[in-house]
Design an enzyme around this catalytic site. Structure first.
Site, mmCIF file in Angstrom:
data_model
loop_
_atom_site.group_PDB
_atom_site.id
_atom_site.type_symbol
_atom_site.label_atom_id
_atom_site.label_comp_id
_atom_site.label_asym_id
_atom_site.label_seq_id
_atom_site.Cartn_x
_atom_site.Cartn_y
_atom_site.Cartn_z
ATOM 1 N N HIS A 163 0.835 -1.199 0.000
ATOM 2 C CA HIS A 163 0.000 0.000 0.000
ATOM 3 C C HIS A 163 0.872 1.251 0.000
ATOM 4 C CE1 HIS A 163 -3.477 -2.554 1.737
ATOM 5 N NE2 HIS A 163 -3.673 -2.343 0.449
ATOM 6 N N GLU A 215 2.136 2.958 3.158
ATOM 7 C CA GLU A 215 2.727 2.044 4.123
ATOM 8 C C GLU A 215 4.206 1.796 3.800
ATOM 9 O OE1 GLU A 215 0.232 -1.431 4.363
ATOM 10 O OE2 GLU A 215 -1.550 -0.251 4.875
ATOM 11 N N HIS A 223 2.180 -5.112 6.397
ATOM 12 C CA HIS A 223 1.313 -3.955 6.181
ATOM 13 C C HIS A 223 1.343 -3.091 7.441
ATOM 14 C CE1 HIS A 223 -0.858 -5.207 2.452
ATOM 15 N NE2 HIS A 223 -0.469 -6.407 2.843
ATOM 16 N N GLU A 263 0.522 -6.645 10.563
ATOM 17 C CA GLU A 263 0.142 -5.228 10.607
ATOM 18 C C GLU A 263 1.051 -4.512 11.601
ATOM 19 O OE1 GLU A 263 -1.956 -3.714 8.707
ATOM 20 O OE2 GLU A 263 -3.308 -5.248 7.908
#
Length: 350
Positions: free
Chosen positions: A116, A119, A261, A320
């Site tokens: 992303h 990110e 992520h 994450e």
């Protein structure tokens, strides 16, 4: 004077020249704030104490963003230790997608980041993790109790730090004059010229909603046109970045994958009960190493990890990193590094 390059930001230019970001703002009144965009080709004035050729301690760049330009710099440093990158594909804007391989073991694992656009911390983490691995291998150093020399005789790490170079550049530099997608980007962004919230690739396709694992179901609840986030494209694997990863993983056939992520400090490890039985024990080890929490199933489909589990019935993990609201500030990298070095090393020994 200094001519802005692709991927440059205020903090990166300041870092290169051993000055404070505020000094750059004072010398260039057109730069309004530290997160302002610096378009490629723009000439900026440097304070008189700037030293273009100076060597800067690595710790100084903890608070800097990370673009393809920085990945290229790391690539050169990594090559000095005899580890060369391969280009496994190209982005929409024909920028390279790099992969590295370390180790001679039979077991293969695959780490990826920079999916992303906002990110970029994950790309920085994986690139610096790789650089530290090759340095410590060269000096036969242990790292957090792990003998890397021994570890890499048992495992072969495949690593792609930056899947979405075009999107990351967009977040860091905006749609500057002469950008080939400028009008399309501003239209998709509802007329706004700030892109810090953007997570898609340069065509407004979310690369982690591109995968043939519940793609139709996910598309029903997502935007049906190019969008800053969550648009899964006109069909699965429509984007060259996703296709590059697809072909690479199909070719290398890793035993498990870790996709990095941000944010949330959680690890997703299942998909519709199709994951391998070993996954529960594996994620427990990753959580112990990082202090992150485990969540078996995310309320979504069409992700890379989802496809890998569905396709292979093996283990896949979405990590994450960090906590807060995307985009995480550069200062978040300290926490990300602290928690994820042990996680990434543990991932090699699963």
């Amino acid at each position: 004077m200094y001519t802005i390059k692709q991927g440059d930001t205020v903090s990166l230019v300041a870092y290169k020249h051993r000055i404070r970001p505020i000094d750059l703002l004072i010398a260039n009144p057109f730069i309004r704030f530290e997160q302002d965009y610096l378009p490629p080709g723009k000439i900026v004035q440097l304070p008189s104490n700037a030293s273009i050729e100076s060597e800067i301690p690595a710790a100084d760049d903890l608070f800097c963003e990370f673009s393809l330009q920085q990945l290229e710099d790391d690539r050169i440093k990594i090559e000095e230790f005899g580890v060369k990158a391969s280009v496994i594909g190209f982005s929409v804007m024909a920028q390279p997608i790099y992969a590295w391989v370390i180790g001679t073991g039979e077991k293969k694992c695959f780490y990826s980041g920079g999916w992303h656009a906002n990110e970029w911390h994950t790309s920085k983490f994986l690139s610096r993790f790789l650089l530290n691995c090759v340095k410590k291998l060269h000096s036969d150093e242990r790292w957090h109790g792990f003998s890397l020399a021994e570890l890499f005789t048992k495992v072969q790490l495949h690593i792609v730090p930056m899947v979405n170079p075009d999107g990351i550049d967009l977040v860091l530099q905006g749609a500057y004059e002469g950008h080939p997608y400028k009008q399309q980007l501003i239209k998709t962004n509802q007329g706004l010229t700030r892109f810090n919230h953007w997570s898609a690739n340069i065509r407004g396709v979310d690369l982690n909603h591109q995968w043939p694992a519940g793609w139709k179901e996910e598309a029903e609840g997502s935007p049906n046109q190019p969008w800053p986030r969550h648009f899964g494209g006109p069909y699965p694997l429509s984007e060259p970045e996703a296709m590059a990863i697809y072909q690479y993983v199909k070719k290398e056939q890793p035993e498990y994958v870790l996709a990095f992520h941000s944010q949330g400090q959680v690890i997703y490890w299942g998909y519709r009960g199709l994951e391998s039985k070993a996954s529960a024990e594996m994620v427990k080890k990753l959580c112990q190493a990082s202090s992150y929490s485990a969540i078996q199933t995310a309320d979504s489909d069409a992700g890379f990890k989802d496809w890998f589990i569905k396709e292979t019935r093996k283990s896949g993990f979405t990590i994450e990193v960090g906590t807060g609201t995307n985009p995480l500030p550069p200062q978040s990298f300290t926490e990300i590094w602290t928690n994820n070095v042990s996680l990434a090393l543990t991932g090699l020994s699963l």
